[in-house]
Enzyme design. Structure first.
Site, PDB file in Angstrom:
ATOM      1  N   CYS A   1     -18.283  20.203  28.062  1.00 47.49           N
ATOM      2  CA  CYS A   1     -17.295  20.892  27.230  1.00 47.49           C
ATOM      3  C   CYS A   1     -16.285  21.565  28.160  1.00 47.49           C
ATOM      4  O   CYS A   1     -16.068  21.086  29.273  1.00 47.49           O
ATOM      5  CB  CYS A   1     -17.950  21.865  26.249  1.00 47.49           C
TER       6      CYS A   1
ATOM      7  N   ARG B   1     -20.702  25.099  23.721  1.00 45.87           N
ATOM      8  CA  ARG B   1     -21.063  23.816  23.123  1.00 45.87           C
ATOM      9  C   ARG B   1     -21.949  22.946  24.004  1.00 45.87           C
ATOM     10  O   ARG B   1     -22.984  22.441  23.548  1.00 45.87           O
ATOM     11  CB  ARG B   1     -19.795  23.049  22.734  1.00 45.87           C
TER      12      ARG B   1
END
Length: 196
Positions: free
Chosen positions: A8, A14
């Site tokens: 990410c 994430r």
């Protein structure tokens, strides 16, 4: 053993969540799962919100506390059998660092979408001819990649992305997790079926 890399931006929301969920969902297959960020902060912890979501989804809190972010480099891209990014921009960044890895690189939601279009028998057949788990995962990724352009693209290309919750309200963290978690679960099922 096979290796997966999640990518990410900052490697604090994430991608560590994807890393930890994939490790948990595939634990009996003993994969090596890591993560990195295209603009990774130096050794930063997961955000409290991302860590809270990870723990709520079954990740041990010791694992979320141990995470430290890292900057994605070309070296990180040499060994993974499957590279899962959170957005198309991250996928592009991987392709710029290591163009030869594009066939093994997908957004996490793109892989889940394309894998659903690929017949399970085709995925299993490709994996069955490979000599070890690493080669099996690469064979599965190659089949999934072959469905690019054959499987209908989403109406909105952004549907292949997982939104960035960093600096956003809790509701955005929940939306991001709701986009990420089903894709991770689908990928785990696909790999488990092909390797089984």
């Amino acid at each position: 053993m096979f290796e997966i890399l999640a990518v990410c931006t900052g490697n604090i929301c994430r991608s560590p969540l994807a890393e930890q969920l994939l490790r948990l969902r595939l634990s009996d297959l003993r994969p090596r799962v890591a993560s990195a960020g295209t603009r990774g902060l130096p050794a930063a912890q997961m955000t409290p919100e991302a860590a809270h979501i990870a723990v709520a989804l079954g990740v041990p809190s010791s694992e979320t506390l141990a995470h430290r972010s890292r900057w994605l480099t070309e070296q990180h891209l040499t060994s993974p059998d499957l590279i899962l990014t959170m957005t198309r921009d991250h996928r592009r960044a991987v392709a710029e660092l290591a163009p030869s890895r594009l066939r093994s690189t997908f957004t996490v939601r793109e892989f889940a979408r394309l894998a659903q279009a690929a017949p399970a028998d085709e995925l299993r057949a490709a994996a069955s001819t490979a000599p070890d788990d690493s080669a099996r995962v690469r064979a599965v990724a190659a089949v999934v990649a072959s469905y690019r352009g054959l499987s209908p693209a989403p109406d909105d290309a952004a549907d292949d992305d997982v939104i960035d919750p960093f600096g956003q309200p809790w509701s955005t963290y929940l939306t991001s997790a709701q986009q990420l978690t089903p894709a991770v679960d689908s990928i785990a099922r696909t790999l488990r079926s092909a390797l089984g």
